[in-house]
Design an enzyme around this catalytic site. Structure first.
Site: not given
Ligand SMILES: [Zn+2]
Length: 279
Positions: A77, A99
């Site tokens: 994540d 990300d």
């Molecule tokens: Zn998140």
């Protein structure tokens, strides 16, 4: 069953109109709680380990998955760097998120593409983020939050240019405990416009603090995956406080109570997301 990538799970969820939960875990109680909840609810699940030795925790989850009659994926994540992604590929994760959402558009594309190439070559699925889902107090100001919302035309271009498998979009939710004025408000019209232009599964981050109705609307309007952490953490801490108030409590009882508390949160979300009985 063997571990499996979240990509087929999410495609099925997208077609059938529910969402699969990703649950972040950093303890053995949390890991057991999430997998027990999935088995009990007959729900597909994505586990996201953090702050733990990666290879060891993959081995643990793989063993638990082998005995579980439900599909289980392991995703990194919010991976920030290519190096972390490579470590997860080598450790046996089934999926990774890169990300680079705080970077300019072109840099986000370039970094995501590099990860897609490496991960796809190794058989992993990839999630990226476009627009930016921020953290609690940094997002107190609504206008700041809105400036970071995902633009539908960018999303369409981004997916075509990167070949990513799932896309996290910013439509009004925030990570952590919401501290802005009022309530977090999801822009469902924006989600519709993104959905019209993008056919891969869309991901809702920062789910803790949203109402059941918010989730159901987001899922109806095209979210196929929801990431949850804060509510599990809040339940765990509240349970610890309560148990530790008893001077005779034993350590093992605290751990068991925390595991049960996290499991209750996860079970409830599986029911809200509609992933229960879909395995
Ligand atoms: Zn998140």
């Amino acid at each position: 069953m063997p571990l499996q990538s979240m990509v087929p799970m999410l495609k099925k969820a997208q077609m059938e109109g529910y969402a699969v939960g990703l649950f972040d875990v950093h303890t053995i109680e949390g890991t057991f709680a999430v997998i027990e909840a999935a088995v009990e609810q007959r729900s597909p699940v994505i586990v996201a380990p953090f702050y733990v030795p990666r290879r060891a925790v993959v081995a643990l989850i793989r063993e638990l998955a082998a005995d579980a009659p439900v599909p289980i994926a392991i995703e990194l994540d919010h991976g920030r760097e290519f190096k972390a992604v490579m470590e997860c590929i080598r450790a046996g994760f089934t999926d990774v998120m890169l990300d680079a959402s705080t970077k300019p558009y072109e840099e986000n594309v370039a970094r995501t593409r590099q990860v897609v190439e490496a991960a796809h070559a190794a058989g992993l699925g990839v999630e990226a983020e476009l627009g930016h889902v921020g953290f609690d107090e940094s997002y107190a100001d609504v206008s700041v939050r809105k400036a970071a919302f995902t633009r539908p035309e960018d999303a369409q271009r981004f997916v075509a240019e990167t070949g990513v498998d799932a896309l996290a979009v910013a439509i009004g939710s925030v990570h952590g405990v919401f501290k802005g004025a009022g309530e977090p408000e999801l822009d469902l019209n924006l989600l519709d416009r993104i959905r019209e232009r993008v056919d891969i599964p869309l991901v809702l981050h920062g789910g803790s603090g949203l109402s059941d109705e918010d989730f159901q609307m987001a899922i109806q309007h095209g979210s196929s995956k929801v990431n949850i952490y804060t509510d599990m953490a809040v339940a765990a801490v509240a349970t610890m406080r309560e148990r530790l108030a008893d001077p005779d409590v034993r350590y093992v009882q605290v751990g068991q109570a925390v595991q049960e508390a996290i499991k209750r949160v996860v079970v409830r979300y599986m029911q809200v997301f509609g992933s229960a009985d879909r395995a």
